[in-house]
Design a protein around this motif. Structure first.
Motif, PDB file in Angstrom:
ATOM      1  N   ALA A   1       0.832  -1.208   0.000  1.00  0.00           N
ATOM      2  CA  ALA A   1       0.000   0.000   0.000  1.00  0.00           C
ATOM      3  C   ALA A   1       0.865   1.256   0.000  1.00  0.00           C
ATOM      4  CB  ALA A   1      -0.925  -0.019   1.209  1.00  0.00           C
ATOM      5  N   LYS A   2       1.925   1.252   0.798  1.00  0.00           N
ATOM      6  CA  LYS A   2       2.810   2.415   0.838  1.00  0.00           C
ATOM      7  C   LYS A   2       3.530   2.591  -0.499  1.00  0.00           C
ATOM      8  CE  LYS A   2       3.449   2.298   5.842  1.00  0.00           C
ATOM      9  NZ  LYS A   2       4.376   2.059   6.963  1.00  0.00           N
ATOM     10  N   TYR A   3       3.826   1.480  -1.162  1.00  0.00           N
ATOM     11  CA  TYR A   3       4.432   1.587  -2.489  1.00  0.00           C
ATOM     12  C   TYR A   3       3.458   2.243  -3.469  1.00  0.00           C
ATOM     13  CZ  TYR A   3       6.726   0.355  -6.844  1.00  0.00           C
ATOM     14  OH  TYR A   3       7.322   0.423  -8.067  1.00  0.00           O
ATOM     15  N   CYS A   4       2.162   1.970  -3.312  1.00  0.00           N
ATOM     16  CA  CYS A   4       1.150   2.493  -4.236  1.00  0.00           C
ATOM     17  C   CYS A   4       0.914   3.985  -4.071  1.00  0.00           C
ATOM     18  CB  CYS A   4      -0.169   1.748  -4.037  1.00  0.00           C
ATOM     19  SG  CYS A   4      -0.253   0.168  -4.902  1.00  0.00           S
ATOM     20  N   ILE A   5       1.494   4.610  -3.061  1.00  0.00           N
ATOM     21  CA  ILE A   5       1.313   6.054  -2.885  1.00  0.00           C
ATOM     22  C   ILE A   5       1.869   6.814  -4.087  1.00  0.00           C
ATOM     23  CG2 ILE A   5       2.034   8.025  -1.457  1.00  0.00           C
ATOM     24  CD1 ILE A   5       1.743   6.253   0.976  1.00  0.00           C
ATOM     25  N   ARG A   6       2.747   6.192  -4.844  1.00  0.00           N
ATOM     26  CA  ARG A   6       3.252   6.826  -6.069  1.00  0.00           C
ATOM     27  C   ARG A   6       2.147   6.920  -7.127  1.00  0.00           C
ATOM     28  NH1 ARG A   6       8.020   4.413  -6.750  1.00  0.00           N
ATOM     29  NH2 ARG A   6       7.803   3.751  -4.574  1.00  0.00           N
ATOM     30  N   PHE A   7       1.065   6.169  -6.977  1.00  0.00           N
ATOM     31  CA  PHE A   7      -0.041   6.225  -7.924  1.00  0.00           C
ATOM     32  C   PHE A   7      -1.204   7.074  -7.416  1.00  0.00           C
ATOM     33  CE2 PHE A   7       1.977   2.035  -8.777  1.00  0.00           C
ATOM     34  CZ  PHE A   7       2.400   2.298 -10.069  1.00  0.00           C
ATOM     35  N   THR A   8      -1.356   7.172  -6.112  1.00  0.00           N
ATOM     36  CA  THR A   8      -2.397   7.988  -5.493  1.00  0.00           C
ATOM     37  C   THR A   8      -2.033   8.169  -4.020  1.00  0.00           C
ATOM     38  OG1 THR A   8      -4.718   8.110  -4.835  1.00  0.00           O
ATOM     39  CG2 THR A   8      -3.780   5.922  -5.043  1.00  0.00           C
TER      40      THR A   8
ATOM     41  N   LEU B   1      -3.398  11.775 -15.330  1.00  0.00           N
ATOM     42  CA  LEU B   1      -1.947  12.006 -15.331  1.00  0.00           C
ATOM     43  C   LEU B   1      -1.204  10.890 -16.059  1.00  0.00           C
ATOM     44  CD1 LEU B   1      -1.598  13.181 -11.611  1.00  0.00           C
ATOM     45  CD2 LEU B   1      -1.623  14.614 -13.655  1.00  0.00           C
ATOM     46  N   TRP B   2      -1.851   9.742 -16.223  1.00  0.00           N
ATOM     47  CA  TRP B   2      -1.253   8.622 -16.956  1.00  0.00           C
ATOM     48  C   TRP B   2      -1.884   8.456 -18.340  1.00  0.00           C
ATOM     49  CZ3 TRP B   2      -0.615   8.833 -11.804  1.00  0.00           C
ATOM     50  CH2 TRP B   2       0.559   8.334 -11.259  1.00  0.00           C
ATOM     51  N   GLY B   3      -2.798   9.332 -18.704  1.00  0.00           N
ATOM     52  CA  GLY B   3      -3.410   9.250 -20.016  1.00  0.00           C
ATOM     53  C   GLY B   3      -4.768   8.595 -20.044  1.00  0.00           C
ATOM     54  N   GLY B   4      -5.407   8.386 -18.884  1.00  0.00           N
ATOM     55  CA  GLY B   4      -6.745   7.795 -18.843  1.00  0.00           C
ATOM     56  C   GLY B   4      -6.792   6.547 -17.987  1.00  0.00           C
ATOM     57  N   ASP B   5      -8.033   6.041 -17.756  1.00  0.00           N
ATOM     58  CA  ASP B   5      -8.240   4.911 -16.848  1.00  0.00           C
ATOM     59  C   ASP B   5      -7.471   3.664 -17.266  1.00  0.00           C
ATOM     60  OD1 ASP B   5      -9.887   6.410 -15.259  1.00  0.00           O
ATOM     61  OD2 ASP B   5     -11.760   5.620 -16.081  1.00  0.00           O
ATOM     62  N   LEU B   6      -7.562   3.305 -18.531  1.00  0.00           N
ATOM     63  CA  LEU B   6      -6.948   2.056 -18.985  1.00  0.00           C
ATOM     64  C   LEU B   6      -5.427   2.109 -18.870  1.00  0.00           C
ATOM     65  CD1 LEU B   6      -7.352  -0.739 -20.129  1.00  0.00           C
ATOM     66  CD2 LEU B   6      -7.341   0.238 -22.429  1.00  0.00           C
ATOM     67  N   LEU B   7      -4.820   3.190 -19.320  1.00  0.00           N
ATOM     68  CA  LEU B   7      -3.365   3.311 -19.238  1.00  0.00           C
ATOM     69  C   LEU B   7      -2.915   3.367 -17.775  1.00  0.00           C
ATOM     70  CD1 LEU B   7      -2.647   5.873 -22.100  1.00  0.00           C
ATOM     71  CD2 LEU B   7      -2.212   3.411 -22.098  1.00  0.00           C
TER      72      LEU B   7
ATOM     73  N   ILE C   1      -4.458   2.016 -15.029  1.00  0.00           N
ATOM     74  CA  ILE C   1      -4.546   0.722 -14.356  1.00  0.00           C
ATOM     75  C   ILE C   1      -3.553  -0.277 -14.951  1.00  0.00           C
ATOM     76  CG2 ILE C   1      -6.341  -0.368 -15.762  1.00  0.00           C
ATOM     77  CD1 ILE C   1      -7.676  -1.215 -13.145  1.00  0.00           C
ATOM     78  N   THR C   2      -3.267  -0.139 -16.242  1.00  0.00           N
ATOM     79  CA  THR C   2      -2.257  -1.006 -16.863  1.00  0.00           C
ATOM     80  C   THR C   2      -0.875  -0.735 -16.285  1.00  0.00           C
ATOM     81  OG1 THR C   2      -3.542  -1.088 -18.908  1.00  0.00           O
ATOM     82  CG2 THR C   2      -1.220  -1.678 -19.050  1.00  0.00           C
ATOM     83  N   ALA C   3      -0.569   0.538 -16.040  1.00  0.00           N
ATOM     84  CA  ALA C   3       0.723   0.882 -15.438  1.00  0.00           C
ATOM     85  C   ALA C   3       0.866   0.264 -14.050  1.00  0.00           C
ATOM     86  CB  ALA C   3       0.866   2.401 -15.352  1.00  0.00           C
ATOM     87  N   ILE C   4      -0.206   0.269 -13.266  1.00  0.00           N
ATOM     88  CA  ILE C   4      -0.171  -0.330 -11.930  1.00  0.00           C
ATOM     89  C   ILE C   4       0.050  -1.831 -12.032  1.00  0.00           C
ATOM     90  CG2 ILE C   4      -1.512  -0.772  -9.846  1.00  0.00           C
ATOM     91  CD1 ILE C   4      -2.932   1.886 -10.326  1.00  0.00           C
ATOM     92  N   LEU C   5      -0.718  -2.495 -12.904  1.00  0.00           N
ATOM     93  CA  LEU C   5      -0.595  -3.948 -13.055  1.00  0.00           C
ATOM     94  C   LEU C   5       0.797  -4.340 -13.535  1.00  0.00           C
ATOM     95  CD1 LEU C   5      -4.042  -4.793 -14.670  1.00  0.00           C
ATOM     96  CD2 LEU C   5      -3.255  -5.471 -12.405  1.00  0.00           C
ATOM     97  N   ASN C   6       1.314  -3.627 -14.532  1.00  0.00           N
ATOM     98  CA  ASN C   6       2.639  -3.973 -15.072  1.00  0.00           C
ATOM     99  C   ASN C   6       3.726  -3.836 -14.012  1.00  0.00           C
ATOM    100  OD1 ASN C   6       1.551  -4.541 -17.556  1.00  0.00           O
ATOM    101  ND2 ASN C   6       2.052  -2.561 -18.453  1.00  0.00           N
ATOM    102  N   ARG C   7       3.570  -2.832 -13.148  1.00  0.00           N
ATOM    103  CA  ARG C   7       4.582  -2.647 -12.113  1.00  0.00           C
ATOM    104  C   ARG C   7       4.622  -3.851 -11.163  1.00  0.00           C
ATOM    105  NH1 ARG C   7       6.884   1.904 -10.345  1.00  0.00           N
ATOM    106  NH2 ARG C   7       6.795   2.370 -12.571  1.00  0.00           N
TER     107      ARG C   7
ATOM    108  N   HIS D   1      -1.495  19.129  -0.661  1.00  0.00           N
ATOM    109  CA  HIS D   1      -0.360  18.435  -1.262  1.00  0.00           C
ATOM    110  C   HIS D   1      -0.472  18.528  -2.778  1.00  0.00           C
ATOM    111  CE1 HIS D   1      -3.459  15.258  -1.433  1.00  0.00           C
ATOM    112  NE2 HIS D   1      -2.834  14.884  -2.533  1.00  0.00           N
ATOM    113  N   GLU D   2       0.664  18.461  -3.420  1.00  0.00           N
ATOM    114  CA  GLU D   2       0.724  18.416  -4.876  1.00  0.00           C
ATOM    115  C   GLU D   2       1.711  17.329  -5.260  1.00  0.00           C
ATOM    116  OE1 GLU D   2      -1.167  20.023  -6.899  1.00  0.00           O
ATOM    117  OE2 GLU D   2      -2.066  21.480  -5.510  1.00  0.00           O
ATOM    118  N   TRP D   3       1.378  16.573  -6.297  1.00  0.00           N
ATOM    119  CA  TRP D   3       2.305  15.527  -6.729  1.00  0.00           C
ATOM    120  C   TRP D   3       2.441  15.535  -8.240  1.00  0.00           C
ATOM    121  CZ3 TRP D   3       0.223  10.244  -7.995  1.00  0.00           C
ATOM    122  CH2 TRP D   3      -1.174  10.255  -8.087  1.00  0.00           C
ATOM    123  N   LEU D   4       3.600  15.076  -8.678  1.00  0.00           N
ATOM    124  CA  LEU D   4       3.967  15.172 -10.088  1.00  0.00           C
ATOM    125  C   LEU D   4       4.588  13.858 -10.555  1.00  0.00           C
ATOM    126  CD1 LEU D   4       4.308  17.028 -12.608  1.00  0.00           C
ATOM    127  CD2 LEU D   4       6.589  17.577 -11.725  1.00  0.00           C
TER     128      LEU D   4
END
Length: 475
Positions: free
Chosen positions: A88-95, A116-122, A124-130, A241-244
């Motif tokens: 979960a703490k690792y996922c903070i990079r996504f939200t 920020l990743w180009g839409g829902d599909l891209l 969630i795919t980025a999360i899964l691939n990681r 907070h702001e994240w990039l």
């Protein structure tokens, strides 16, 4: 902004984690087991063992009958929670808002993040691939509600994204178990022939409540968005907070500085709009290897996070105390002066005006009254310290070569290492008043972030080193 949630399901959480730690387990069937009423019961199985017909809940003796020589590893009850907290703490990079969903899942509030990743599909795919790159067998889904996302993650073969306001339709053909119901409720629904959610979603609520209780109605309402469901994040996100996220990994100091500048601009713009000021901020860099650093990019930084840890009200009237038609004659200003005078004495309150001199000690003069008008403007072409010493004080300085800024200086027994310096600014002595050496001023910053106004008196001449002085302090 409409809510969006992602749920993640680690199908073989503990088994995949052990395989990462012990690579020899990657190619053999194995299970984790825990004693229960005198028997060893399978609590988790890896993919190879599952393909051989072994399932959680099976007795170890039966599992060994299916796969002779099966490797059995003692399970630990606390492993799941510890693993999920770490993931979960690792996922903070996504939200910034991530919660665990025992025993093998995570829930992410991703409202406003996917674009920020180009839409829902891209996204969630980025999360899964990681997570797949780490060796985890993982599935995920995204929807307007936690219940709908959870349902498609665990009960839909291929769908990962439920479009906005489409959760009711997406649930129709799924098993009742997709609503996170109690097992006895699911079994009762099946006995009555209600094998899909569409078979009962349109029934009168009074009938469903009387036959199945409040729990089914609650889960159904949560899934379709009629009842809000909250999560408990592993780390509460700061309200400000702001994240990039970075399309490409950042490896250089320049990239970090650019990211920090962008985040500061966004945060300050928001604070200004809400009439607030910040007293403390933290800047975090999330690296590709999962570590969180402040300055060392190592393998590369993929996310920057700027959090305002301490925010207070900052009303515009504080900034306009000296402005407007009333100016110094503002009643509130007079009341403030009176209150301060009652505390420290009227003789200790002074007002200064600019004076026609280049020499710093003579560039200001004491006003004769609160009404006196300045005859010249303040010089603002060069930075000046907020606190100027009445008389410059001697300091010990170490400079690399003549006419260069100092590297170190010692003031009142404390050694300061200079990390930034700007200058020199040469100020000539006013010969019509007195004779003497010129001064070369430097604005410097030490390793603690404190800034000072230093100067060298005169030139280097042969073996004779000029004297150095401290003359003021910046904020």
């Amino acid at each position: 902004m409409p809510k969006r949630f992602v749920t993640i399901w680690f199908r073989h959480l503990k088994a995949d984690w052990l395989s990462r730690r012990q690579p020899e387990l990657l190619h053999i069937p194995f299970v984790l087991a825990f004693p229960d009423h005198g028997r060893m019961i399978v609590t988790a199985v890896n993919r190879i063992g599952e393909n051989e017909g072994i399932n959680a809940g099976m007795a170890v003796a039966d599992a060994r009958a299916i796969v002779p020589g099966l490797k059995v590893i003692d399970d630990k009850t606390e492993w799941s929670v510890k693993l999920l907290n770490s993931l979960a703490k690792y996922c903070i990079r996504f939200t910034p808002c991530v919660a665990i969903d025992e025993p093998d899942g995570l829930i992410l509030d991703v409202t406003g993040c996917a674009h920020l990743w180009g839409g829902d599909l891209l996204y969630i795919t980025a999360i899964l691939n990681r997570f797949k790159s780490f060796g985890y067998d993982v599935k995920a889904g995204i929807a307007d509600t936690i219940g709908a996302a959870w349902a498609i993650t665990r009960f839909h073969q291929s769908e990962m994204v439920i479009q906005k306001d489409q959760q009711s339709y997406a649930l129709l053909f799924l098993s009742p178990a997709a609503l996170r119901l109690q097992q006895d409720t699911v079994e009762l629904l099946y006995k009555l022939g209600l094998t899909q959610i569409r078979n009962f979603i349109g029934m009168p609520r009074s009938v469903l409540k009387r036959r199945f209780g409040d729990h089914l109605l609650q889960r159904l309402d949560q899934a379709v968005g009629q009842e809000e469901e909250r999560i408990q994040p592993v780390e509460e996100p700061q309200p400000y907070h702001e994240w990039l996220p970075c399309p490409e990994l950042i490896l250089s100091r320049t990239g970090i500085e650019i990211a920090l500048q962008k985040l500061l601009e966004k945060l300050c713009s928001r604070l200004q709009h809400e009439q607030k000021g910040v007293r403390q901020v933290s800047f975090k860099c999330y690296r590709i290897d999962g570590k969180i650093q402040q300055v060392e990019p190592d393998l590369g930084i993929e996310l920057f996070l700027l959090e305002a840890n301490k925010v207070e009200e900052l009303l515009p009237m504080q900034e306009k105390l000296w402005a407007g038609n009333n100016g110094l004659h503002n009643v509130k200003f007079s009341e403030l002066i009176d209150r301060i005078a009652n505390r420290i004495g009227a003789n200790n309150i002074h007002r200064y005006l600019p004076d026609e001199h280049y020499w710093p000690e003579r560039s200001i003069r004491l006003a004769s009254s609160i009404d006196e008008t300045a005859t010249t403007a303040w010089r603002v072409d060069k930075p000046r310290p907020i606190q100027l010493l009445t008389q410059p004080e001697r300091i010990e300085v170490s400079a690399p070569i003549p006419d260069y800024p100092p590297m170190l200086f010692r003031y009142k027994g404390k050694l300061h290492k200079i990390v930034k310096a700007d200058g020199p600014e040469r100020i000539e002595r006013e010969w019509w008043i007195e004779e003497g050496l010129h001064r070369d001023y430097y604005s410097v910053e030490d390793e603690d972030g404190c800034r000072y106004w230093l100067f060298r008196s005169g030139h280097y001449a042969g073996d004779k080193n000029p004297q150095w002085f401290i003359h003021g302090f910046f904020a």
